[in-house]
Design a protein around this motif. Sequence first.
Motif, PDB file in Angstrom:
ATOM      1  N   THR A  41      58.025 -19.915 -12.082  1.00 44.37           N
ATOM      2  CA  THR A  41      56.931 -20.858 -12.330  1.00 44.37           C
ATOM      3  C   THR A  41      55.551 -20.214 -12.326  1.00 44.37           C
ATOM      4  OG1 THR A  41      56.642 -21.391  -9.988  1.00 44.37           O
ATOM      5  CG2 THR A  41      58.271 -22.691 -11.223  1.00 44.37           C
ATOM      6  N   GLY A  42      55.421 -19.074 -11.638  1.00 50.43           N
ATOM      7  CA  GLY A  42      54.109 -18.476 -11.465  1.00 50.43           C
ATOM      8  C   GLY A  42      53.272 -19.151 -10.393  1.00 50.43           C
ATOM      9  N   ILE A  43      53.847 -20.137  -9.698  1.00 49.20           N
ATOM     10  CA  ILE A  43      53.132 -20.820  -8.616  1.00 49.20           C
ATOM     11  C   ILE A  43      53.228 -19.971  -7.355  1.00 49.20           C
ATOM     12  CG2 ILE A  43      53.069 -22.877  -7.151  1.00 49.20           C
ATOM     13  CD1 ILE A  43      54.302 -24.429  -9.488  1.00 49.20           C
ATOM     14  N   LEU A  44      52.095 -19.683  -6.736  1.00 45.00           N
ATOM     15  CA  LEU A  44      52.065 -18.858  -5.526  1.00 45.00           C
ATOM     16  C   LEU A  44      51.936 -19.726  -4.283  1.00 45.00           C
ATOM     17  CD1 LEU A  44      49.652 -16.058  -6.782  1.00 45.00           C
ATOM     18  CD2 LEU A  44      52.138 -15.893  -6.517  1.00 45.00           C
ATOM     19  N   PRO A  45      52.517 -19.304  -3.168  1.00 44.86           N
ATOM     20  CA  PRO A  45      52.384 -20.058  -1.921  1.00 44.86           C
ATOM     21  C   PRO A  45      50.917 -20.220  -1.527  1.00 44.86           C
ATOM     22  CG  PRO A  45      54.111 -18.409  -1.721  1.00 44.86           C
ATOM     23  CD  PRO A  45      53.412 -18.137  -3.016  1.00 44.86           C
ATOM     24  N   GLN A  46      50.571 -21.410  -1.047  1.00 36.20           N
ATOM     25  CA  GLN A  46      49.207 -21.708  -0.598  1.00 36.20           C
ATOM     26  C   GLN A  46      49.102 -21.499   0.906  1.00 36.20           C
ATOM     27  OE1 GLN A  46      46.201 -23.192  -2.528  1.00 36.20           O
ATOM     28  NE2 GLN A  46      45.685 -21.875  -0.803  1.00 36.20           N
ATOM     29  N   ILE A  47      48.092 -20.760   1.339  1.00 32.60           N
ATOM     30  CA  ILE A  47      47.918 -20.432   2.752  1.00 32.60           C
ATOM     31  C   ILE A  47      46.540 -20.875   3.212  1.00 32.60           C
ATOM     32  CG2 ILE A  47      47.802 -18.542   4.436  1.00 32.60           C
ATOM     33  CD1 ILE A  47      49.636 -16.954   2.459  1.00 32.60           C
ATOM     34  N   ASN A  48      46.478 -21.569   4.349  1.00 37.87           N
ATOM     35  CA  ASN A  48      45.209 -21.851   5.030  1.00 37.87           C
ATOM     36  C   ASN A  48      44.923 -20.689   5.971  1.00 37.87           C
ATOM     37  OD1 ASN A  48      45.320 -24.342   3.802  1.00 37.87           O
ATOM     38  ND2 ASN A  48      46.055 -25.417   5.619  1.00 37.87           N
ATOM     39  N   THR A  49      43.698 -20.222   6.020  1.00 40.59           N
ATOM     40  CA  THR A  49      43.444 -19.020   6.811  1.00 40.59           C
ATOM     41  C   THR A  49      42.024 -18.978   7.350  1.00 40.59           C
ATOM     42  OG1 THR A  49      43.627 -16.590   6.786  1.00 40.59           O
ATOM     43  CG2 THR A  49      42.705 -17.636   4.827  1.00 40.59           C
ATOM     44  N   GLY A  50      41.854 -18.236   8.432  1.00 34.27           N
ATOM     45  CA  GLY A  50      40.523 -17.886   8.890  1.00 34.27           C
ATOM     46  C   GLY A  50      40.074 -16.616   8.195  1.00 34.27           C
ATOM     47  N   MET A  51      38.779 -16.349   8.234  1.00 39.48           N
ATOM     48  CA  MET A  51      38.242 -15.133   7.624  1.00 39.48           C
ATOM     49  C   MET A  51      37.540 -14.289   8.676  1.00 39.48           C
ATOM     50  SD  MET A  51      36.758 -16.245   3.880  1.00 39.48           S
ATOM     51  CE  MET A  51      36.180 -17.912   4.220  1.00 39.48           C
ATOM     52  N   ALA A  52      37.965 -13.037   8.785  1.00 43.80           N
ATOM     53  CA  ALA A  52      37.356 -12.087   9.708  1.00 43.80           C
ATOM     54  C   ALA A  52      36.281 -11.278   8.984  1.00 43.80           C
ATOM     55  CB  ALA A  52      38.412 -11.149  10.284  1.00 43.80           C
ATOM     56  N   GLY A  53      35.262 -10.877   9.716  1.00 41.74           N
ATOM     57  CA  GLY A  53      34.245 -10.002   9.144  1.00 41.74           C
ATOM     58  C   GLY A  53      34.837  -8.649   8.791  1.00 41.74           C
TER      59      GLY A  53
END
Length: 471
Positions: A424-436
């Motif tokens: 399908t070309g659909i990639l898993p969706q991830i919620n994430t924090g962002m580090a400096g």
Amino acid sequence: MTTPEAVVSTGTDLLADAVAGQAVPVTRVDWRPPMPGTADDLATVATDPLRRDANDRALAAMLGVTATLVDVAPAAEVLGLAPGEFLHAGPPITWDRASGPLRGALMGGAALEGLVDDPEQAPALFEAGTAVSLEPCHHRSAVGPMAGVVTPSMWMFVLEDAATGRRTYCSLNEGLGTVLRYGAYGPAVLDRLRWLGDVLGPLLRAAVRSVREIGGPIDVTAILTQMLQMGDEAHNRNRAGTLMLLRDLSPALVTAAAGAGFGADDVAAALRFVGGNDHFFLNLAMPACKLALDAARDIDGSTMVVAMARNGTDFGIQVAGTGDEWFTGPAQLADGLFLGDYGPEDANPDIGDSAITETAGIGGFAMATAPAIVRFVGGTVPDALATTRRMREITIGENPRWSVPVLEFAGVPSGIDVTKVCRTGILPQINTGMAGRVAGVGQVGAGLVTPPAEIFPTALAGLAARARTRG
């Protein structure tokens, strides 16, 4: 020429919109061509006689696990970590390729263990490499959020599947902002870690053991079931889960404190810390998901993903049918919201083992359970609903224990299928924090991210090679 009663449309919406504009019912099929270069491998894996039964077994094994909290103990005790041994998030990596936040966390960890007097002295220690070693958390049945650094003196949650006795582990959650897991290593960070080791860890051990002896261990899987009904998605929103854990542990914290050598002030500090840290339960959700997914490992022919993890440089996945092999590509920058004056140029590429939640079907896969999450990671409420629906297209089935109220209590999509991602070309969706990106900065934001697309065709090729060898 007669007007059709209904039309089925695939591909772009241009034709579908034109037909719908003429008041003709349209069924839209979200078809996409497979990822480039995957056709032959898809055909090979599709005809593998082991695949269907192997995937059914893998999903059933994952869904059959009940994770319980049975202990809290130092990493040296439960993981066998020796002085100078460090665990980290993501696939294997060496110091010379480590990202800023991972380096910062390792520097702070070295100071915490007394290997250096000052974190700034630690780079020379890691560059020499003679007195230290780096190993992924996943290789020790553990998971670590963000940088995921674990040192021998850090205290770990111990989760167990009662049916098999298998165990997984995760460190205690420090809170948000300027913390070790985001790469910060200043004096306040180290002081907090020492308090976690000297006070909170032993207090939690006493409470967890007391609860276990009186009424049996805390059922973490059941808490996950409830928190998804209460607006959490168990990755970037854990408020309900943390409060339920606090409800279950608070009486035991009070009654067991004296026997463990702690007074009322220590108990009050522990309760304030956990109650004021909405993400505290994340470090239980993660090992619960790993415990479930580890049950699906090493099933020949299965195309189900059993781990997604990032070290800040690489993004890696492991698949049930390919053993412990990592398939890696470059970690991606998240798209989201930033704290204060920080912007995209300040953020490091994605990092952490916390994508184990999405691998198990919660987190980004369960965004429809937590519409409030969009205020933290960006997007809209319709986006959250659409994401959960879209993840169904790349998964083997659903988890009836973890349901989505707004979608008629359907189970969360579970069991990422490498073949469906490639098809399908659909990639898993991830919620994430962002580090400096610079060591020592800490958290700069939160957002949404997907894996690098190329790792799935690579994993598919590995599965196809095994199928051809058997055939």
